[in-house]
Scaffold this active site. Structure first.
Site, mmCIF file in Angstrom:
data_model
loop_
_atom_site.group_PDB
_atom_site.id
_atom_site.type_symbol
_atom_site.label_atom_id
_atom_site.label_comp_id
_atom_site.label_asym_id
_atom_site.label_seq_id
_atom_site.Cartn_x
_atom_site.Cartn_y
_atom_site.Cartn_z
ATOM 1 N N ASP A 1 0.817 -1.194 0.000
ATOM 2 C CA ASP A 1 0.000 0.000 0.000
ATOM 3 C C ASP A 1 0.864 1.263 0.000
ATOM 4 O O ASP A 1 0.532 2.241 -0.655
ATOM 5 C CB ASP A 1 -0.940 0.021 1.192
ATOM 6 N N GLU A 27 -2.861 -2.754 -9.171
ATOM 7 C CA GLU A 27 -1.621 -2.000 -9.378
ATOM 8 C C GLU A 27 -1.660 -1.271 -10.708
ATOM 9 O O GLU A 27 -0.623 -0.954 -11.275
ATOM 10 C CB GLU A 27 -0.424 -2.952 -9.342
#
Length: 112
Positions: A1, A27
């Site tokens: 994260d 992503e």
């Protein structure tokens, strides 16, 4: 994260004021650059790629280098419709990944 947050900050620093950057998947990010043609879109992607690769990400006291690959498409240069741009950019992204990652790949131009 934390790496995603870092990349988001790099995006904000590198896109133009009229551009919109968004996370579209785990992503995966997209940048919509109104009025930018294929060449300018590739330049924006290269600027983001270089800023990420040249910078250092600090996590838990250690420095890491992050890299990213980019696929670029532009209407009307690569597609007759705007609806196909995401598919074309995604295909160009996979070409970049197949050729070694950490690079920008452009969708082929549409036949005249």
């Amino acid at each position: 994260d934390a790496a995603l947050v870092h990349f988001a900050a790099v995006l904000q620093e590198q896109v133009r004021g009229s551009d919109v950057a968004a996370r579209v998947g785990g992503e995966e990010f997209a940048v919509w650059a109104p009025g930018a043609g294929l060449t300018l879109g590739a330049q924006v992607a290269e600027r983001i790629r270089a800023a990420l690769a040249d910078g250092q990400w600090l996590w838990q006291g250690q420095r890491y280098q992050l890299t990213a690959s980019f696929g670029v498409a532009a209407w009307p240069e690569t597609s007759a419709t705007r609806q196909n741009l995401e598919v074309q950019a995604d295909a160009a992204l996979y070409v970049a990944k197949q050729h070694g990652r950490n690079r920008v790949s452009m969708a082929p131009t549409a036949p005249a």
